[in-house]
Design an enzyme around this catalytic site. Structure first.
Site, PDB file in Angstrom:
ATOM      1  N   LYS A 282       0.155  78.002  43.913  1.00 24.43           N
ATOM      2  CA  LYS A 282       0.544  77.860  45.307  1.00 24.43           C
ATOM      3  C   LYS A 282       0.047  79.067  46.102  1.00 24.43           C
ATOM      4  O   LYS A 282       0.204  80.205  45.677  1.00 24.43           O
ATOM      5  CB  LYS A 282       2.067  77.771  45.421  1.00 24.43           C
ATOM      6  CG  LYS A 282       2.599  76.370  45.592  1.00 24.43           C
ATOM      7  CD  LYS A 282       4.073  76.391  45.938  1.00 24.43           C
ATOM      8  CE  LYS A 282       4.514  75.061  46.488  1.00 24.43           C
ATOM      9  NZ  LYS A 282       5.919  75.091  46.919  1.00 24.43           N
ATOM     10  N   GLU A 357      19.466  64.837  44.849  1.00 25.10           N
ATOM     11  CA  GLU A 357      20.639  64.805  45.721  1.00 25.10           C
ATOM     12  C   GLU A 357      21.761  63.920  45.189  1.00 25.10           C
ATOM     13  O   GLU A 357      22.943  64.322  45.249  1.00 25.10           O
ATOM     14  CB  GLU A 357      20.229  64.365  47.135  1.00 25.10           C
ATOM     15  CG  GLU A 357      19.362  65.363  47.871  1.00 25.10           C
ATOM     16  CD  GLU A 357      17.890  65.246  47.512  1.00 25.10           C
ATOM     17  OE1 GLU A 357      17.093  66.074  47.988  1.00 25.10           O
ATOM     18  OE2 GLU A 357      17.522  64.316  46.754  1.00 25.10           O
ATOM     19  N   ARG A 385      19.972  60.050  50.694  1.00 21.39           N
ATOM     20  CA  ARG A 385      19.615  59.606  49.346  1.00 21.39           C
ATOM     21  C   ARG A 385      20.839  59.532  48.430  1.00 21.39           C
ATOM     22  O   ARG A 385      20.788  58.936  47.355  1.00 21.39           O
ATOM     23  CB  ARG A 385      18.576  60.556  48.740  1.00 21.39           C
ATOM     24  CG  ARG A 385      17.408  60.818  49.659  1.00 21.39           C
ATOM     25  CD  ARG A 385      16.378  61.719  49.041  1.00 21.39           C
ATOM     26  NE  ARG A 385      15.481  60.963  48.182  1.00 21.39           N
ATOM     27  CZ  ARG A 385      14.427  61.480  47.577  1.00 21.39           C
ATOM     28  NH1 ARG A 385      14.133  62.752  47.716  1.00 21.39           N
ATOM     29  NH2 ARG A 385      13.663  60.731  46.819  1.00 21.39           N
TER      30      ARG A 385
END
Length: 619
Positions: A282, A357, A385
């Protein structure tokens, strides 16, 4: 700034005309463009810097849009956008009506599936492949999925349902968390062998030869396969994907364009469900982002650290020193919700469950059933969700889970996938939930204390913003009842004929609308609600005040259908308000995802700018 190669890329076919040295130069130009663009306009930087060579390789080997390319979440799709003819529109990135910060089917035929939430790509890609097969189409589907997405259950549900004989290439982009335990010299050697065409050709030829030996061919092939699996199991740990029946290639250096192209080409030629495991860094090519990928994940033009989630994190950390029942839970958003601060102080009472979640909520329900007081912090858009978990596992059992709803309201930069405009509506219909909307840091702290004292589920929603200090100074309390906090910006000696009701971060625009109307000579007041549910007590407090009004406009930064304005209206009628004498209007997001197709002011587009709110109050 001029770019010698990037300026000439209008479609993926242009990439295939370049030689290796030109690809290297193009990679550098893409990184320069991304860095410059992020400095000016913000956006997701580190994740896109990490997939430059990978995206180039994908568009070299596969033919978009004939072949489908699906990005998990989509925040790493900027390079894909540049390579598919959208460079000239990058000055509109993340602006309402401009280029999305994620993939969008409406935006381009090269975006095979819209995204914004994690862990959906494999399911969507599997659906695309199946649809192509049913339609008789001959093409490939590629999905780019980060290792973080594998902490979400949907990926594993999709893999569990993935047939072997379909042209699906799943690219596992590992840039932080190791999934496969392929380490050491032998593993590296095995990876090199597996990605070679010669190895695959030899394997296929050997299989065909053995299968055609009379009488003993097929039994011998089964024996050899079993022996091979046994030897692999002795030498190194079984590969998760191969155990599921998928082909596996990797790990590959995702910054090596040539090797990545070779691996993808092999996967393409196989025509089978295949996982190509690449490793990337990254922030690659930009030292600040490499050193701090979290800090450069999503850049903003504002660098203020003053926010509601900071105030919440400080308050919870302070409370936890006196109450060892308090625990913190987050779903891979420790920094975003501020809970990482709590975790630094109380590591044994802090749980980051990954991008999961539903699990976060039911896990919190279990903690509450075990005598703890869990504060689970989730962005409003991601709380959607876990609706079943919220309803079935928490509310139905009346467990004292405290849900801190971060990023409530419109997400101007991230757009429709991240708008926090549905939580008030869906939480309002859960019978025993308490729903609070603090407008100040002080209120947030008071409500966090209150939540601990309430023996049941509590939701506290707040924006990704700083408190509006100057605006709030204009308000005086009507009710200081901790579960019915109401204030107003007018004296109660003379109640204005025209009243705004509102809550949350919209209060500043509502006050501005009131000031516009006052300048026109109208007698206007604003009532600020900080407790929404239970709605009954709020309506009881409002009834005597609103009875003096000629017109009421309830303004809310949320969906109109089933929202606070509609429910409050019904509660007022139940308590005797005569709507034939008082005109009750609602200014809210009316049956819309708040997703404009042209550049605009988002609040004006949904009717919630100061000017539009003033219009709503006028005759």
């Amino acid at each position: 700034m001029k770019y010698s190669l990037l300026d000439g890329i209008k479609s993926p076919s242009d990439i295939r005309k370049l030689n290796k040295s030109e690809i290297s130069l193009l990679s550098d130009e893409i990184r320069d463009f991304l860095i410059e663009n992020a400095k000016e306009r913000g956006g997701h930087l580190a994740s896109n810097l990490g997939v430059v060579e990978l995206t180039l390789a994908i568009h070299t080997v596969f033919d978009s849009p004939t072949d489908h390319i699906v990005f998990d979440v989509g925040h790493q799709s900027y390079v894909h956008k540049l390579l598919t003819g959208r460079m000239s529109s990058f000055d509109t990135l993340r602006a309402p009506g401009g280029l999305s910060g994620f993939t969008s089917m409406r935006e381009s035929e090269h975006d095979a599936f819209g995204a914004g939430h994690s862990s959906t790509s494999v399911s969507a890609a599997l659906g695309l492949v199946t649809a192509d097969n049913l339609s008789g189409k001959k093409c490939h589907t590629v999905c780019v999925t980060g290792d973080g997405a594998f902490t979400g259950g949907m990926v594993h549900e999709a893999l569990n349902n993935c047939p072997r004989d379909i042209p699906l290439v799943i690219i596992l982009n590992e840039n932080g968390m190791s999934i496969s335990s392929t380490k050491g010299a032998f593993a590296s050697y095995l990876s090199r062998v597996r990605v070679s065409k010669e190895y695959r050709k030899l394997k296929d030829n050997t299989k065909n030869f053995i299968d055609h030996i009379p009488l003993i061919g097929k039994p011998l092939h089964r024996f050899c396969s079993a022996l091979k699996d046994f030897v692999k199991g002795v030498i190194y740990k079984p590969n998760y994907f191969e155990e599921l029946g998928l082909y596996y290639i990797g790990p590959i250096d995702g910054h090596d364009y040539t090797k990545t192209c070779a691996a993808l080409e092999l996967a393409k030629q196989m025509g089978k469900a295949c996982v190509v495991h690449v490793k990337t860094v990254k922030g690659r090519g930009y030292e600040p982002a490499e050193s701090s990928p979290d800090g450069y994940h999503s850049m903003t033009t504002s660098q203020s650290t003053d926010s509601f989630h900071s105030a919440f994190a400080d308050k919870l950390t302070s409370m936890a020193s006196d109450d060892d029942r308090i625990v913190g839970v987050t779903a891979a958003m420790g920094i975003g919700t501020g809970l990482d601060r709590f975790g630094a102080e109380y590591p044994n009472r802090y749980f980051d469950v990954g991008i999961a979640e539903p699990h976060a909520l039911t896990f919190s329900a279990g903690l509450a059933a075990g005598g703890k007081i869990p504060f689970v912090a989730i962005y409003s858009t991601f709380l959607q969700r876990g609706y079943d978990n919220l309803l079935h596992d928490i509310a139905l059992q009346n467990l004292p889970v405290k849900i801190m709803i971060d990023r409530a309201g419109l997400a101007v930069g991230d757009g429709a996938t991240h708008h926090g405009i549905f939580d008030v509506s869906f939480i309002s219909h859960i019978p025993n939930m308490t729903l609070l909307a603090p407008a100040s840091y002080n209120s947030l702290c008071e409500m966090t204390d209150l939540a601990v004292s309430l023996n049941g589920p509590v939701a506290i929603r707040y924006p990704n913003a700083a408190e509006q200090t100057e605006t709030l100074k204009r308000f005086i309390p009507i009710s200081n009842d901790p579960v019915c906090k109401i204030s107003a910006d007018f004296s109660f000696d003379i109640v204005p004929e025209y009243l705004f009701l509102t809550y949350g971060n919209l209060v500043e625009k509502v006050v501005s609308a009131a000031d516009i109307l006052r300048g026109e000579g109208m007698n206007v007041g604003v009532i600020l609600l900080e407790c929404l549910k239970p709605y009954g007590p709020v309506a009881e407090k409002l009834l005597p005040i609103l009875s003096f009004a000629k017109r009421v406009v309830y303004a809310e930064e949320g969906i109109k259908n089933g929202g606070a304005a509609e429910i409050t209206r019904e509660e007022l009628i139940l308590r005797g308000m005569d709507m034939s004498k008082i005109e009750y209007r609602i200014a809210a997001i009316d049956d819309s995802f708040a997703s404009p197709s042209t550049i605009c002011d988002l609040y004006d587009f949904v009717g919630l700018s100061a000017e539009k709110l003033a219009d709503k109050m006028r005759d």
